[in-house]
Enzyme design. Structure first.
Site, PDB file in Angstrom:
ATOM      1  N   PHE A 141       0.629  -1.345   0.168  1.00  0.00           N
ATOM      2  CA  PHE A 141       0.243  -0.002  -0.093  1.00  0.00           C
ATOM      3  C   PHE A 141       0.805   1.421  -0.182  1.00  0.00           C
ATOM      4  O   PHE A 141       1.799   1.530   0.934  1.00  0.00           O
ATOM      5  CB  PHE A 141      -0.937   0.012   1.074  1.00  0.00           C
ATOM      6  N   ASP A 226       9.363   3.235   1.762  1.00  0.00           N
ATOM      7  CA  ASP A 226       8.169   3.946   2.178  1.00  0.00           C
ATOM      8  C   ASP A 226       7.818   3.678   3.581  1.00  0.00           C
ATOM      9  O   ASP A 226       7.365   2.610   4.143  1.00  0.00           O
ATOM     10  CB  ASP A 226       7.177   3.316   1.677  1.00  0.00           C
ATOM     11  N   LYS A 255       2.535  10.901   7.159  1.00  0.00           N
ATOM     12  CA  LYS A 255       1.587  10.682   8.305  1.00  0.00           C
ATOM     13  C   LYS A 255       2.102  11.637   9.601  1.00  0.00           C
ATOM     14  O   LYS A 255       1.954  12.518   9.798  1.00  0.00           O
ATOM     15  CB  LYS A 255       1.483   9.277   8.510  1.00  0.00           C
TER      16      LYS A 255
HETATM   17  C1  LIG Z   1      -1.056   6.053   4.367  1.00  0.00           C
HETATM   18  C2  LIG Z   1       0.310   5.395   3.525  1.00  0.00           C
HETATM   19  C3  LIG Z   1       0.474   5.839   2.222  1.00  0.00           C
HETATM   20  C4  LIG Z   1      -0.303   7.080   1.782  1.00  0.00           C
HETATM   21  O1  LIG Z   1      -0.495   8.120   2.612  1.00  0.00           O
HETATM   22  P1  LIG Z   1      -1.479   9.581   2.433  1.00  0.00           P
HETATM   23  O2  LIG Z   1      -1.174  10.611   3.078  1.00  0.00           O
HETATM   24  O3  LIG Z   1      -2.859   8.774   2.557  1.00  0.00           O
HETATM   25  O4  LIG Z   1      -1.649   9.731   0.797  1.00  0.00           O
HETATM   26  C5  LIG Z   1       1.656   5.607   1.609  1.00  0.00           C
HETATM   27  N1  LIG Z   1       2.365   4.453   2.051  1.00  0.00           N
HETATM   28  C6  LIG Z   1       2.232   4.005   3.238  1.00  0.00           C
HETATM   29  C7  LIG Z   1       3.050   2.852   3.610  1.00  0.00           C
HETATM   30  C8  LIG Z   1       1.039   4.325   3.963  1.00  0.00           C
HETATM   31  O5  LIG Z   1       0.733   3.780   5.248  1.00  0.00           O
END
Ligand SMILES: *Cc1c(COP(=O)(O)O)cnc(C)c1O
Length: 401
Positions: A141, A226, A255
């Protein structure tokens, strides 16, 4: 509107149904607790998918935001502002890297990482134009843009959103041999979550991240981590990669970087990599704005002492000790995670993830299900041990342990 029912009905009537929220209407929050419009209190064991690592209404973050609100909130990148240099310098330092490219949301930062890797591939590695390949893992994700869902393996996230962006290869998460088999001369990057959050807090096998690091280094391929959800204290370290002593070429952050106050994201990397951009080639109106920088600077200051990371490690050990009996008693089929972060696959005999989440809600605990059977536990890192124990007792209760 005063009753939760009225709020829920109005929300259903006038919003796109791209989410299926639990039936609670929050009015205020502080620390690890939220209060709904009827005055009921709930322990937050989700923390905004780790955007709220430092808790709701964190004094330091609110003070930093309030002070900046009175000074200047937005300049656009057409002009410099006096919080920008500090933000970039201190974030680079926290990451042990050289350059920062600020954005707002996580998905934008991932997009930035993809663009960076492609440009680096053409300009530095010498890949032929239009051939750059990025390798990702299944069940990933990384966000919701059309390019990012192009390499999702989740039909919910992907179906009906094509045509899809080419240039990605998908391999099983945790399988080093599979990764090695697809890396070729056109490969510019491997993009991975060091722990897969949305997939259900999947921790890769020991040695995997180190193996990815060795492979990418040997093949002149960028390793993009990520750490939007796994980073900034959640796992008991500043970055989840640290658990394997791995330093990627690029961190993607989001985040918690905005402290639950404003959206702040960034790509952090070396001069060789992020240095590929020239003026006008990439950007964002709100990226690196003064308010975002002020809040993020306070986030970085909180993280610099290492205190919260230690706390997450200690409370995390406690959390995983307390969750272990769920497995032994047949209430869970799997319990995974690291630090103050757990994914629990509920045994079907105890209900599915949604039902368990609703039963927890009724007892004053907020969690969120994912992929049917899994519930995710990720309270703010500032949660007290007593509150955590109280929440875990409710989890045992609803799972009949
Ligand atoms: C939440 C998340 C995203 C996307 O972040 P948004 O601020 O919702 O666009 C990307 N990568 C990971 C691992 C995430 O948990």
């Amino acid at each position: 509107m005063t009753s939760p029912e009225e709020f829920l009905a109005a929300a259903e009537a006038h919003s796109a149904h791209n989410y299926h929220p639990l039936p609670v209407v929050v009015a205020t929050a502080e620390g690890a607790w939220m209060t709904d419009v009827a005055g009921r209190r709930y322990l937050d064991m989700l923390a905004g998918y780790s955007a709220l690592n430092f808790g709701h209404g964190n004094r330091r973050l609110l003070d930093a935001a309030r002070a900046q609100l009175e000074r200047v909130t937005l300049t656009s990148r057409a002009f410099h502002h006096d919080r920008f240099a500090d933000f970039c310098t201190q974030l680079a330092e926290l990451c042990g890297m050289e350059l920062v490219l600020p954005m707002n949301t996580g998905a934008e930062a991932v997009e930035t990482a993809i663009k960076t890797a492609r440009k680096w591939g053409y300009r530095v590695k010498g890949v032929r134009d239009g051939r750059a390949k990025i390798v990702v893992a299944d069940n990933n994700f990384h966000g919701r843009t059309t390019t990012i869902v192009s390499f999702s393996t989740d039909p919910e996230a992907r179906d009906d959103f094509g045509p899809y962006t080419p240039g990605f290869a998908i391999v099983p998460y945790g399988d080093l041999a599979a990764l090695e088999a697809v890396v070729d001369d056109d490969t510019v990057a491997v993009l991975l979550e060091p722990i897969q959050g949305e997939a259900g807090v999947l921790v890769p096998p020991p040695g995997y991240l180190a193996g990815v690091r060795a492979l990418t280094r040997a093949r002149n391929v960028l390793f993009i981590a990520d750490e939007i959800q796994s980073g900034l204290g959640r796992t008991g370290r500043t970055f989840a990669c640290e658990h394997e002593g791995v330093v990627p070429d690029m961190y993607v952050l989001g985040k918690a970087l905005g402290g639950g106050v404003v959206p702040v994201s960034a790509v952090v990397s070396s001069r060789e990599v992020l240095g590929v951009f020239r003026p006008g080639e990439h950007g964002s109106t709100f990226g690196g704005n003064p308010l975002a920088c002020a809040v993020a600077l306070e986030v970085i200051a909180i993280l610099r002492t290492g205190e919260l990371q230690r706390r997450a490690a200690e409370l995390g050990d406690h959390l995983h000790r307390e969750l272990a009996p769920l497995l032994e008693r047949g209430a869970a089929d799997a319990v995974r995670g690291r630090g103050l972060w757990a994914g629990v696959d509920v045994n079907p005999s105890r209900g599915d993830g949604r039902t368990v989440s609703e039963r927890l809600l009724a007892r004053g605990v907020l969690v969120k299900d994912t992929h049917g059977a899994t519930i995710r536990i990720a309270p703010p890192l500032v949660i007290s041990r007593e509150d955590l124990d109280w929440g875990l007792a409710r989890v045992r209760e609803v799972l009949g342990v």
